[in-house]
Design a protein around this motif. Structure first.
Motif, PDB file in Angstrom:
ATOM      1  N   UNK A  61     -20.815  68.284  35.180  1.00 53.99           N
ATOM      2  CA  UNK A  61     -20.714  68.972  36.617  1.00 53.99           C
ATOM      3  C   UNK A  61     -21.460  68.347  37.681  1.00 53.99           C
ATOM      4  N   UNK A  62     -21.041  68.092  38.817  1.00 55.19           N
ATOM      5  CA  UNK A  62     -21.662  67.777  39.971  1.00 55.19           C
ATOM      6  C   UNK A  62     -21.605  68.825  41.141  1.00 55.19           C
ATOM      7  N   UNK A  63     -22.550  68.818  41.879  1.00 58.13           N
ATOM      8  CA  UNK A  63     -22.848  69.551  42.888  1.00 58.13           C
ATOM      9  C   UNK A  63     -22.948  68.650  44.277  1.00 58.13           C
ATOM     10  N   UNK A  64     -22.435  69.282  45.183  1.00 57.37           N
ATOM     11  CA  UNK A  64     -21.982  68.861  46.615  1.00 57.37           C
ATOM     12  C   UNK A  64     -22.577  69.593  47.789  1.00 57.37           C
ATOM     13  N   UNK A  65     -22.578  68.928  48.948  1.00 54.78           N
ATOM     14  CA  UNK A  65     -22.774  69.672  50.295  1.00 54.78           C
ATOM     15  C   UNK A  65     -21.742  69.247  51.152  1.00 54.78           C
ATOM     16  N   UNK A  66     -20.998  70.114  51.631  1.00 49.68           N
ATOM     17  CA  UNK A  66     -19.823  69.743  52.844  1.00 49.68           C
ATOM     18  C   UNK A  66     -20.623  69.079  53.813  1.00 49.68           C
ATOM     19  N   UNK A  67     -19.621  67.980  54.190  1.00 47.16           N
ATOM     20  CA  UNK A  67     -20.026  67.199  55.388  1.00 47.16           C
ATOM     21  C   UNK A  67     -18.894  67.478  56.491  1.00 47.16           C
ATOM     22  N   UNK A  68     -19.510  68.073  57.481  1.00 44.40           N
ATOM     23  CA  UNK A  68     -18.768  68.651  58.550  1.00 44.40           C
ATOM     24  C   UNK A  68     -18.348  67.399  59.538  1.00 44.40           C
ATOM     25  N   UNK A  69     -19.369  66.471  59.835  1.00 43.74           N
ATOM     26  CA  UNK A  69     -19.265  65.522  60.757  1.00 43.74           C
ATOM     27  C   UNK A  69     -19.255  64.266  59.876  1.00 43.74           C
ATOM     28  N   UNK A  70     -18.054  63.483  59.644  1.00 47.41           N
ATOM     29  CA  UNK A  70     -17.854  62.301  59.025  1.00 47.41           C
ATOM     30  C   UNK A  70     -18.696  61.076  59.403  1.00 47.41           C
ATOM     31  N   UNK A  71     -18.959  61.193  60.633  1.00 40.17           N
ATOM     32  CA  UNK A  71     -19.903  60.157  61.298  1.00 40.17           C
ATOM     33  C   UNK A  71     -21.329  59.952  60.560  1.00 40.17           C
ATOM     34  N   UNK A  72     -21.715  61.049  60.038  1.00 38.40           N
ATOM     35  CA  UNK A  72     -22.863  61.098  59.163  1.00 38.40           C
ATOM     36  C   UNK A  72     -22.942  60.719  57.761  1.00 38.40           C
ATOM     37  N   UNK A  73     -21.748  60.163  57.419  1.00 36.31           N
ATOM     38  CA  UNK A  73     -21.527  59.706  56.204  1.00 36.31           C
ATOM     39  C   UNK A  73     -22.553  58.183  55.953  1.00 36.31           C
ATOM     40  N   UNK A  74     -23.541  58.354  55.183  1.00 31.52           N
ATOM     41  CA  UNK A  74     -24.471  57.407  54.745  1.00 31.52           C
ATOM     42  C   UNK A  74     -23.901  56.099  53.711  1.00 31.52           C
ATOM     43  N   UNK A  75     -23.658  55.016  54.200  1.00 33.26           N
ATOM     44  CA  UNK A  75     -23.418  53.959  53.643  1.00 33.26           C
ATOM     45  C   UNK A  75     -24.388  53.777  52.439  1.00 33.26           C
ATOM     46  N   UNK A  76     -23.712  53.530  51.117  1.00 39.65           N
ATOM     47  CA  UNK A  76     -24.274  53.444  49.721  1.00 39.65           C
ATOM     48  C   UNK A  76     -24.584  54.623  49.184  1.00 39.65           C
ATOM     49  N   UNK A  77     -24.214  55.649  49.809  1.00 38.85           N
ATOM     50  CA  UNK A  77     -24.568  57.075  49.025  1.00 38.85           C
ATOM     51  C   UNK A  77     -23.271  57.731  48.410  1.00 38.85           C
ATOM     52  N   UNK A  78     -23.304  58.426  47.521  1.00 38.48           N
ATOM     53  CA  UNK A  78     -22.318  59.015  46.752  1.00 38.48           C
ATOM     54  C   UNK A  78     -21.741  60.157  47.262  1.00 38.48           C
ATOM     55  N   UNK A  79     -20.160  60.196  47.396  1.00 35.49           N
ATOM     56  CA  UNK A  79     -19.505  61.398  47.981  1.00 35.49           C
ATOM     57  C   UNK A  79     -18.531  61.621  46.949  1.00 35.49           C
ATOM     58  N   UNK A  80     -18.154  62.929  47.212  1.00 35.77           N
ATOM     59  CA  UNK A  80     -16.917  63.669  46.485  1.00 35.77           C
ATOM     60  C   UNK A  80     -15.717  63.631  47.689  1.00 35.77           C
ATOM     61  N   UNK A  81     -14.783  62.803  47.602  1.00 33.20           N
ATOM     62  CA  UNK A  81     -13.965  62.887  48.717  1.00 33.20           C
ATOM     63  C   UNK A  81     -12.506  63.163  48.563  1.00 33.20           C
ATOM     64  N   UNK A  82     -11.944  64.089  49.198  1.00 35.90           N
ATOM     65  CA  UNK A  82     -10.442  64.593  48.989  1.00 35.90           C
ATOM     66  C   UNK A  82      -9.546  63.834  50.155  1.00 35.90           C
ATOM     67  N   UNK A  83      -8.624  63.144  49.458  1.00 37.86           N
ATOM     68  CA  UNK A  83      -7.855  62.312  50.183  1.00 37.86           C
ATOM     69  C   UNK A  83      -6.273  62.712  50.023  1.00 37.86           C
ATOM     70  N   UNK A  84      -5.599  62.399  50.939  1.00 41.31           N
ATOM     71  CA  UNK A  84      -4.058  62.861  50.814  1.00 41.31           C
ATOM     72  C   UNK A  84      -3.283  62.135  49.732  1.00 41.31           C
ATOM     73  N   UNK A  85      -3.562  60.656  49.349  1.00 42.65           N
ATOM     74  CA  UNK A  85      -2.822  60.026  48.393  1.00 42.65           C
ATOM     75  C   UNK A  85      -3.840  60.113  46.938  1.00 42.65           C
ATOM     76  N   UNK A  86      -4.985  60.006  47.167  1.00 41.13           N
ATOM     77  CA  UNK A  86      -5.879  59.708  45.653  1.00 41.13           C
ATOM     78  C   UNK A  86      -6.327  61.160  45.067  1.00 41.13           C
TER      79      UNK A  86
END
Length: 110
Positions: A1-26
Motif C-alpha cells: 500500500x502506498x501513501x500520498x499527499x494531495x497536490x493542489x497546484x499541478x504546476x508544482x509537479x516535479x519532473x522525475x518524481x512518482x505520482x498517483x494520478x486520477x484521469x478520465x480515461x485511464x
C-alpha cells in the motif's frame, strides 16, 4: 500500500518524481511524471516497467494528482533478478522477436 499527499497546484509537479494520478480515461495510475503543463498543458507519464512506453495526458483529462510519499507492505518483496540474468533474458526475447518478425516478413531480412 502506498501513501500520498494531495497536490493542489499541478504546476508544482516535479519532473522525475512518482505520482498517483486520477484521469478520465485511464482511471488511477501510478507513474513517474514529466511536467509539461506550463508549456504544453500536459503531463508525460512513465511506467516503472520499461516494457511500457511513456504517454501524454492532457491536463484537461486529469482529475486529481497525489504525490507518492512512501510504500507500506506486510509482504516481503520478491528477490531481485540478478543483472546478468535479466540481460540474458532480454537478449533472448529480442532474438525470439527478430526470428518471429523475419518469419512474418521474410523480405525484410533480405
Amino acid at each position: 500500500m502506498g501513501t500520498g499527499e494531495f497536490v493542489q497546484d499541478w504546476n508544482n509537479i516535479i519532473t522525475g518524481h512518482a505520482y498517483i494520478i486520477f484521469t478520465k480515461d485511464e482511471g488511477i495510475v501510478f507513474k513517474i511524471a514529466e511536467n509539461l503543463i506550463p508549456k504544453e498543458q500536459k503531463l508525460v507519464l512513465f511506467s516503472l516497467n520499461p516494457l511500457y512506453e511513456p504517454y501524454d495526458v492532457p491536463v484537461a483529462d486529469v482529475k486529481e494528482v497525489w504525490a507518492f510519499v512512501n510504500y507500506i507492505s506486510a509482504e516481503i518483496p520478491d528477490p531481485m533478478i540478478p543483472r546478468e540474468e535479466l540481460y540474458s533474458t532480454v537478449a533472448k526475447l529480442r532474438q525470439d522477436m527478430l526470428m518471429m518478425k523475419n518469419r512474418m516478413n521474410p523480405e525484410a531480412s533480405a
